[in-house]
Structures are given as C-alpha cells and as structure tokens.
Design a protein around this motif. Sequence first.
Motif, mmCIF file in Angstrom:
data_model
loop_
_atom_site.group_PDB
_atom_site.id
_atom_site.type_symbol
_atom_site.label_atom_id
_atom_site.label_comp_id
_atom_site.label_asym_id
_atom_site.label_seq_id
_atom_site.Cartn_x
_atom_site.Cartn_y
_atom_site.Cartn_z
ATOM 1 N N ARG A 54 0.844 -1.193 0.000
ATOM 2 C CA ARG A 54 0.000 0.000 0.000
ATOM 3 C C ARG A 54 0.875 1.236 0.000
ATOM 4 N NH1 ARG A 54 -4.362 -1.887 4.533
ATOM 5 N NH2 ARG A 54 -5.519 -3.263 3.129
ATOM 6 N N TYR A 55 0.408 2.256 -0.693
ATOM 7 C CA TYR A 55 1.149 3.517 -0.713
ATOM 8 C C TYR A 55 1.309 4.087 0.688
ATOM 9 C CZ TYR A 55 0.890 3.913 -5.831
ATOM 10 O OH TYR A 55 1.031 3.724 -7.170
ATOM 11 N N THR A 56 0.301 3.918 1.525
ATOM 12 C CA THR A 56 0.401 4.447 2.891
ATOM 13 C C THR A 56 1.497 3.738 3.671
ATOM 14 O OG1 THR A 56 -1.384 2.957 3.571
ATOM 15 C CG2 THR A 56 -1.995 5.234 3.056
ATOM 16 N N THR A 57 1.636 2.433 3.466
ATOM 17 C CA THR A 57 2.697 1.675 4.132
ATOM 18 C C THR A 57 4.057 2.081 3.585
ATOM 19 O OG1 THR A 57 1.200 -0.192 4.473
ATOM 20 C CG2 THR A 57 3.561 -0.647 4.637
ATOM 21 N N THR A 59 4.877 4.898 2.207
ATOM 22 C CA THR A 59 5.158 6.248 2.692
ATOM 23 C C THR A 59 5.630 6.222 4.141
ATOM 24 O OG1 THR A 59 3.542 7.205 1.182
ATOM 25 C CG2 THR A 59 4.159 8.543 3.080
ATOM 26 N N ALA A 60 4.963 5.428 4.972
ATOM 27 C CA ALA A 60 5.344 5.342 6.386
ATOM 28 C C ALA A 60 6.749 4.763 6.548
ATOM 29 C CB ALA A 60 4.327 4.499 7.152
ATOM 30 N N ASP A 63 9.181 7.426 5.511
ATOM 31 C CA ASP A 63 9.241 8.483 6.524
ATOM 32 C C ASP A 63 10.129 8.078 7.692
ATOM 33 O OD1 ASP A 63 7.589 10.140 5.051
ATOM 34 O OD2 ASP A 63 5.795 9.746 6.269
#
Length: 78
Positions: A54-57, A59-60, A63
């Motif tokens: 997932r893009y959210t994963t 990205t995290a 980060d």
Amino acid sequence: MSPAEPDGEGTGIHCRLDELLEQRGMTLTELADRVGVSVVNLSVLKNDRARAIRYTTLTAICDVLECEVGELLVRSRT
C-alpha cells in the motif's frame, strides 16, 4: 497474462530494507513498531516475496527510514 502479472520468476524489484536498516542501526522489530505493520509483513517485503504494498505503508516506511522510494525499492538487474 496481463503485463502486471508476474511471470513466475519474480517481479524484478528488489527491496533494500536490510541495507537501509543496517545503515540506520535499526531492527526490523523497531521499524514494524514505528510504522504500525507486523514484523511478518515487513519480512515478506524485505525478502522480496511481497506481491503488493500500500502507498500508505510505503510512505510510512520511507518516513521512518528518511529515504525515498527509489532508495528502498530498486529494479534487479539479474
């Protein structure tokens, strides 16, 4: 077979998670805690067995590791 389907020999994408963790003196468990995903899921990614992320994963992870996607995921040239 559609272009997005793997041909049985992998995707040609290599995850450099081991190298990035070592450079930062961080464990997989610490990363999992900070990102909010399981160690098992990160291990699948780290061992180039992930079929999707997932893009959210993504990205995290970037980060926390203070890196760009292109530093984490690279094309294999084998």
